[in-house]
Design an enzyme around this catalytic site. Structure first.
Site, PDB file in Angstrom:
ATOM      1  N   ASP A  41       0.815  -1.221   0.000  1.00  0.00           N
ATOM      2  CA  ASP A  41       0.000   0.000   0.000  1.00  0.00           C
ATOM      3  C   ASP A  41       0.843   1.262   0.000  1.00  0.00           C
ATOM      4  O   ASP A  41       0.527   2.248  -0.666  1.00  0.00           O
ATOM      5  CB  ASP A  41      -0.906   0.021   1.220  1.00  0.00           C
ATOM      6  CG  ASP A  41      -1.985  -1.028   1.101  1.00  0.00           C
ATOM      7  OD1 ASP A  41      -2.809  -1.127   1.997  1.00  0.00           O
ATOM      8  OD2 ASP A  41      -1.984  -1.753   0.082  1.00  0.00           O
ATOM      9  N   ALA A  42       1.921   1.228   0.799  1.00  0.00           N
ATOM     10  CA  ALA A  42       2.739   2.433   0.962  1.00  0.00           C
ATOM     11  C   ALA A  42       3.317   2.866  -0.389  1.00  0.00           C
ATOM     12  O   ALA A  42       3.409   4.052  -0.682  1.00  0.00           O
ATOM     13  CB  ALA A  42       3.849   2.176   1.964  1.00  0.00           C
ATOM     14  N   GLU A  43       3.700   1.884  -1.208  1.00  0.00           N
ATOM     15  CA  GLU A  43       4.283   2.175  -2.503  1.00  0.00           C
ATOM     16  C   GLU A  43       3.214   2.758  -3.438  1.00  0.00           C
ATOM     17  O   GLU A  43       3.448   3.737  -4.147  1.00  0.00           O
ATOM     18  CB  GLU A  43       4.866   0.865  -3.086  1.00  0.00           C
ATOM     19  CG  GLU A  43       5.616   1.019  -4.377  1.00  0.00           C
ATOM     20  CD  GLU A  43       6.883   1.873  -4.240  1.00  0.00           C
ATOM     21  OE1 GLU A  43       7.304   2.153  -3.096  1.00  0.00           O
ATOM     22  OE2 GLU A  43       7.405   2.285  -5.281  1.00  0.00           O
ATOM     23  N   TYR A  44       2.033   2.152  -3.420  1.00  0.00           N
ATOM     24  CA  TYR A  44       0.923   2.661  -4.212  1.00  0.00           C
ATOM     25  C   TYR A  44       0.606   4.098  -3.801  1.00  0.00           C
ATOM     26  O   TYR A  44       0.475   4.993  -4.645  1.00  0.00           O
ATOM     27  CB  TYR A  44      -0.309   1.767  -4.016  1.00  0.00           C
ATOM     28  CG  TYR A  44      -1.492   2.164  -4.883  1.00  0.00           C
ATOM     29  CD1 TYR A  44      -2.401   3.117  -4.436  1.00  0.00           C
ATOM     30  CD2 TYR A  44      -1.687   1.597  -6.135  1.00  0.00           C
ATOM     31  CE1 TYR A  44      -3.475   3.501  -5.231  1.00  0.00           C
ATOM     32  CE2 TYR A  44      -2.753   1.977  -6.934  1.00  0.00           C
ATOM     33  CZ  TYR A  44      -3.654   2.925  -6.480  1.00  0.00           C
ATOM     34  OH  TYR A  44      -4.698   3.312  -7.258  1.00  0.00           O
ATOM     35  N   SER A  90     -14.262   8.422  -0.184  1.00  0.00           N
ATOM     36  CA  SER A  90     -12.980   8.115   0.415  1.00  0.00           C
ATOM     37  C   SER A  90     -12.708   9.185   1.479  1.00  0.00           C
ATOM     38  O   SER A  90     -13.437  10.165   1.549  1.00  0.00           O
ATOM     39  CB  SER A  90     -11.958   8.160  -0.706  1.00  0.00           C
ATOM     40  OG  SER A  90     -10.696   8.003  -0.205  1.00  0.00           O
ATOM     41  N   ILE A  91     -11.696   9.013   2.295  1.00  0.00           N
ATOM     42  CA  ILE A  91     -11.335  10.096   3.210  1.00  0.00           C
ATOM     43  C   ILE A  91      -9.920  10.540   2.959  1.00  0.00           C
ATOM     44  O   ILE A  91      -9.061   9.759   2.544  1.00  0.00           O
ATOM     45  CB  ILE A  91     -11.529   9.782   4.712  1.00  0.00           C
ATOM     46  CG1 ILE A  91     -11.287   8.313   5.001  1.00  0.00           C
ATOM     47  CG2 ILE A  91     -12.880  10.243   5.208  1.00  0.00           C
ATOM     48  CD1 ILE A  91     -11.445   7.982   6.476  1.00  0.00           C
ATOM     49  N   GLU A 127     -11.639   6.775  15.892  1.00  0.00           N
ATOM     50  CA  GLU A 127     -11.924   5.374  15.556  1.00  0.00           C
ATOM     51  C   GLU A 127     -10.659   4.697  15.038  1.00  0.00           C
ATOM     52  O   GLU A 127      -9.688   5.358  14.718  1.00  0.00           O
ATOM     53  CB  GLU A 127     -12.997   5.314  14.444  1.00  0.00           C
ATOM     54  CG  GLU A 127     -14.306   5.958  14.819  1.00  0.00           C
ATOM     55  CD  GLU A 127     -15.304   5.950  13.640  1.00  0.00           C
ATOM     56  OE1 GLU A 127     -15.069   5.248  12.651  1.00  0.00           O
ATOM     57  OE2 GLU A 127     -16.299   6.683  13.751  1.00  0.00           O
ATOM     58  N   LYS A 129      -8.761   2.640  12.019  1.00  0.00           N
ATOM     59  CA  LYS A 129      -8.905   2.503  10.562  1.00  0.00           C
ATOM     60  C   LYS A 129      -8.614   1.048  10.217  1.00  0.00           C
ATOM     61  O   LYS A 129      -7.460   0.617  10.163  1.00  0.00           O
ATOM     62  CB  LYS A 129      -7.966   3.436   9.813  1.00  0.00           C
ATOM     63  CG  LYS A 129      -8.224   3.420   8.314  1.00  0.00           C
ATOM     64  CD  LYS A 129      -7.480   4.512   7.590  1.00  0.00           C
ATOM     65  CE  LYS A 129      -7.936   4.602   6.145  1.00  0.00           C
ATOM     66  NZ  LYS A 129      -7.741   3.354   5.392  1.00  0.00           N
ATOM     67  N   CYS A 439      27.458 -27.266   7.765  1.00  0.00           N
ATOM     68  CA  CYS A 439      27.379 -26.064   8.589  1.00  0.00           C
ATOM     69  C   CYS A 439      28.211 -24.968   7.921  1.00  0.00           C
ATOM     70  O   CYS A 439      29.394 -25.174   7.653  1.00  0.00           O
ATOM     71  CB  CYS A 439      27.919 -26.356   9.990  1.00  0.00           C
ATOM     72  SG  CYS A 439      28.095 -24.857  10.989  1.00  0.00           S
TER      73      CYS A 439
HETATM   74  S1  IVH Z   1     -15.192   6.546   7.253  1.00  0.00           S
HETATM   75  C1  IVH Z   1     -17.026   9.392   4.284  1.00  0.00           C
HETATM   76  N1  IVH Z   1     -14.155   5.097   9.177  1.00  0.00           N
HETATM   77  O1  IVH Z   1     -10.934   3.530   4.941  1.00  0.00           O
HETATM   78  C2  IVH Z   1     -16.168   8.628   5.195  1.00  0.00           C
HETATM   79  N2  IVH Z   1     -13.543   4.580   6.952  1.00  0.00           N
HETATM   80  O2  IVH Z   1     -11.151   6.008   2.555  1.00  0.00           O
HETATM   81  C3  IVH Z   1     -16.179   7.202   4.858  1.00  0.00           C
HETATM   82  N3  IVH Z   1     -12.044   2.638   6.764  1.00  0.00           N
HETATM   83  O3  IVH Z   1     -11.934   2.087   2.401  1.00  0.00           O
HETATM   84  C4  IVH Z   1     -15.150   6.392   5.535  1.00  0.00           C
HETATM   85  N4  IVH Z   1     -11.911   2.206   8.908  1.00  0.00           N
HETATM   86  O4  IVH Z   1     -13.575   1.390   4.266  1.00  0.00           O
HETATM   87  C5  IVH Z   1     -14.213   5.311   7.851  1.00  0.00           C
HETATM   88  N5  IVH Z   1     -13.343   3.870  11.002  1.00  0.00           N
HETATM   89  C6  IVH Z   1     -13.414   4.087   9.678  1.00  0.00           C
HETATM   90  C7  IVH Z   1     -12.713   3.283   8.763  1.00  0.00           C
HETATM   91  C8  IVH Z   1     -12.797   3.564   7.396  1.00  0.00           C
HETATM   92  C9  IVH Z   1     -11.534   1.836   7.702  1.00  0.00           C
HETATM   93  C10 IVH Z   1     -11.771   2.498   5.327  1.00  0.00           C
HETATM   94  C11 IVH Z   1     -12.973   2.632   4.463  1.00  0.00           C
HETATM   95  C12 IVH Z   1     -12.413   3.151   3.177  1.00  0.00           C
HETATM   96  C13 IVH Z   1     -11.235   3.935   3.627  1.00  0.00           C
HETATM   97  C14 IVH Z   1     -11.560   5.417   3.686  1.00  0.00           C
END
Ligand code: IVH
Length: 701
Positions: A41-44, A90-91, A127, A129, A439
């Site tokens: 993921d980090a590379e992407y 996405s966030i 929360e 992730k 060895c």
């Molecule tokens: S909120 C509009 N909360 O991270 C906000 N996402 O780009 C929608 N993810 O693949 C996302 N844990 O599935 C939210 N506690 C969490 C999350 C979370 C993992 C994932 C989500 C998406 C990516 C966000």
């Protein structure tokens, strides 16, 4: 040969952008559509950010097909497309991975809301992730009617048949019971959350996959990581297969929901909403909490980061969300990302690198460990240059070869390991790795015993890698016994290069010893005296001191009794060794291999030449064993015997001497100041003897 081979040139921004787009689209396809990622993921993320920066600096390069313009992924033909009523967005990711990176988010939010320092701190929900895949669960009148993947954010795939197999996902919402979360069940409810696989479930699944592959099953594969395995399970066309892949779920938000005006529930805060989801029967991570102000976000990032490796599942960061839903609405979205939420990642635990060589290291006990030497790479803030391949089976299973591009993982303090090889990047003709049968340190035979995972050097006494262990074993109080020769001293002597093999111990001079750190002349003299004293020993002690694998004290005694003389043991065939009571095929083979090594015989000869001696005799019949099958525990101080003497007497009579009292203990022999063992014996009703009572049993009263 093309001109580009002759003249290296800097690509123009347009060329670079095209190249990045192609690369990113290729990898997004592998990741999202085929569930077979080749990039960590980090590379992407790095490539993605490079493209974002490039497009920001050159807006004319922005193209509608740029991966920066969509959330990612394509819909497989075989699944029914589902248009999300509310897009799955996405966030934004905070780029500063320090805990204080949380302050940037707080600043942005407060600025956007027009707040000044004089205004009160904001409430956030903090929360985890989760590192799985996003899922949208649609409930109508409380019943699960559809589960859809994110897809490109607008259109996902219908995976209801597989999601129904996840026990943690309610098929029917629970009626509200708690007064604090007592909203009625809305006609339409879309719950958003993450489907993931726990690490222990992942390991068990891969074990099962390996067994299938070993049994010759076609088309089976092992999974690179839990996320990859979860994605594969969710996107199975056959829900029977999905059901065998243990998945879990955490809820973290909402999609579509009936509005309060239409009779739906009304929430004021995100936390209240999460608690309601919990009450309806959805798993919500227990770490989820309300943070008052930015400082508590920083503390949350720190706290979770420190305990991340103890979680039973993978997370790649934490997520902060503005708690007030009214403020969320006010903040709204920039392009496709909410301004009220941010992902704050931890340093990646996986990176890509290449294998420069595969070395085999020899441990203190002679165990051979294959280790991949890597092009240096930073994983989780630490530069990694080595990754263990554990043993032959692991190395073969992963099929790591020199020149390979590999994913390395480092979790917490755990030793870095190679997770997987990218087969496409293998250089042609790279030969498979094989464990050496010698060895690498001393050249003695390396053998892998049946039922064991490891190869071991049989160099024992001769192998410099095993010097410390060998010396300690030899000097052990129940072996040849060199009083004062402990861990620290052996370490110094071996590290200084003074002791290369055991006989070197007897060649130590006062000057060499006294020159060691913290060694007073008096102590040096004491060591020399102890070495002198140790020369007069017994055959069982000497045998035990050699540290032959599987030859413990009791076996050494049996061997000495049975053969009477060392040379007879050294020359005994496996069949002859098997005649000794307590010696089975594994032990017999181990003894034979040991004395087959010319190096080991040489060490024995040199020790004898140094003056080590013992009484030898004729083969003896096994002494009467009046206490065979009985287990004793010794505690306290005896009037005449030392503990070791008591143990020797009991063992000579066939008894076993154990370290702790249990229901299987036949007798506890208690001396003065006996401790908890005596209490335990009384509690369990085990017979307690004193020294005289024990001598009575031995027939020596
Ligand atoms: S909120 C509009 N909360 O991270 C906000 N996402 O780009 C929608 N993810 O693949 C996302 N844990 O599935 C939210 N506690 C969490 C999350 C979370 C993992 C994932 C989500 C998406 C990516 C966000």
């Amino acid at each position: 040969m093309s001109t580009s081979d002759l003249f290296s040139f800097e690509p123009t921004p347009a060329q670079r952008a095209t190249a990045l787009r192609e690369q990113l689209n290729h990898h997004a396809h592998l990741y999202y559509t085929l569930d077979a990622p080749e990039l960590p993921d980090a590379e992407y993320d790095r490539l993605f950010r490079e493209l974002q920066t490039l497009e920001a600096a050159h807006p004319e390069l922005l193209a509608p097909d740029s991966p920066t313009q969509r959330v990612g992924g394509r819909v497989l033909d075989a699944f029914t497309p589902v248009r999300h009523a509310v897009p799955m967005l996405s966030i934004n990711t905070e780029t500063d991975t320090e805990p204080t990176g949380a302050l940037n988010f707080d600043h942005r939010v407060r600025r956007a809301l027009g707040l000044t320092e004089a205004d009160a701190p904001l409430d956030y929900v903090a929360e985890l992730k989760f590192d799985g895949l996003a899922m949208s669960l649609r409930y109508e009148n409380g019943l699960l009617v559809q589960a859809a993947t994110r897809g490109d954010g607008e259109v996902g795939e219908d995976v209801t048949h597989n999601i129904r197999t996840i026990g943690q996902i309610p098929l029917k919402l629970q009626a509200p019971t708690l007064p604090t979360a007592s909203q009625p069940i809305p006609p339409v409810l879309e719950v958003r959350g993450e489907v993931y696989m726990r690490r222990d479930h992942f390991d068990a699944l891969n074990d099962k996959q390996r067994a299938k592959i070993a049994a010759g099953a076609k088309g089976e594969k092992t999974f690179v990581n839990p996320r990859n395995a979860a994605a594969g399970a969710v996107r199975q066309l056959d829900s029977g297969i999905a059901a065998q892949r243990p998945l879990s779920f955490f809820a973290y938000g909402l999609g579509d929901i009936t509005s309060p005006e239409q009779g739906g529930p009304a929430f004021d805060t995100h936390f209240q909403l999460l608690m309601q989801l919990k009450a309806w029967g959805f798993p919500v991570a227990e770490q989820t909490t309300v943070a008052h102000g930015a400082d508590e976000l920083v503390a949350f990032h720190q706290r979770i980061g420190a305990s991340r490796d103890q979680l039973p599942y993978d997370i790649d960061g934490v997520v902060y969300k503005v708690n007030s839903l009214a403020l969320q609405r006010q903040l709204g979205f920039v392009t496709r990302e909410p301004r009220w939420a941010v992902a704050h990642k931890y340093p990646a635990q996986e990176q890509l690198t290449t294998v420069l060589a595969i070395d085999v290291q020899v441990g203190r006990t002679g165990k051979l460990t294959p280790v991949a030497k890597l092009a240096p790479v930073c994983v989780g803030n630490v530069t990694v240059t080595n990754a263990t391949l554990h043993n032959e089976d692991e190395a073969r299973r992963k099929d790591v070869r020199v020149g390979d591009t590999v994913i390395v993982r480092r979790a917490g303090d755990v030793i870095p390991e190679v997770v997987a090889v990218l087969p496409d990047k293998r250089v042609a003709d790279a030969p498979p790795f094989t464990m050496p049968h010698q060895c690498p340190v001393c050249g003695s035979a390396a053998v892998r015993e049946e039922g064991e995972a490891d190869y071991r050097s049989t160099g024992g006494l001769f192998c410099s890698a095993q010097r410390k262990e060998a010396s300690l074993q030899f000097a052990h109080s129940r072996a040849v016994e060199v009083e004062g020769l402990g861990d620290k001293l052996v370490e110094q002597l071996v590290d200084a290069g003074v002791v290369k093999t055991l006989p070197d111990l007897y060649r130590l001079g006062l000057t060499a010893l006294a020159s060691l750190d913290r060694m007073a002349d008096k102590s040096a003299l004491n060591i020399l005296a102890a070495l002198e004293k140790s020369k007069h020993t017994t055959l069982p002690r000497f045998l035990f001191g050699l540290g032959i694998r599987h030859v413990g004290e009791a076996t050494a005694k049996e061997l000495a009794r049975h053969f009477g003389q060392l040379d007879r043991i050294m020359d005994a065939t496996e069949e002859q060794l098997l005649e000794v009571s307590d010696v089975g095929p594994v032990v017999a083979q181990s003894i034979r291999t040991f004395f087959d090594q010319p190096h080991n015989r040489e060490v024995v000869e040199q020790l004898r030449a140094c003056g080590l001696h013992w009484a030898e005799g004729e083969p003896a019949e096994r002494a009467a064993q009046p206490l065979a099958g009985k287990t004793f525990v010794l505690t306290g101080t005896f009037p005449t015997l030392s503990r070791d003497q008591a143990k020797d007497l009991l063992e000579a009579a066939g008894a076993k001497v154990a370290g702790s009292v249990s229901k299987k203990t036949d007798y506890v022999v208690a001396g003065a100041e006996a401790g908890s063992k005596l209490d335990k014996a009384q509690a369990l009703g085990v017979e307690v003897l004193d020294e005289a009572g024990m001598m009575g049993l031995l027939g020596q009263g």
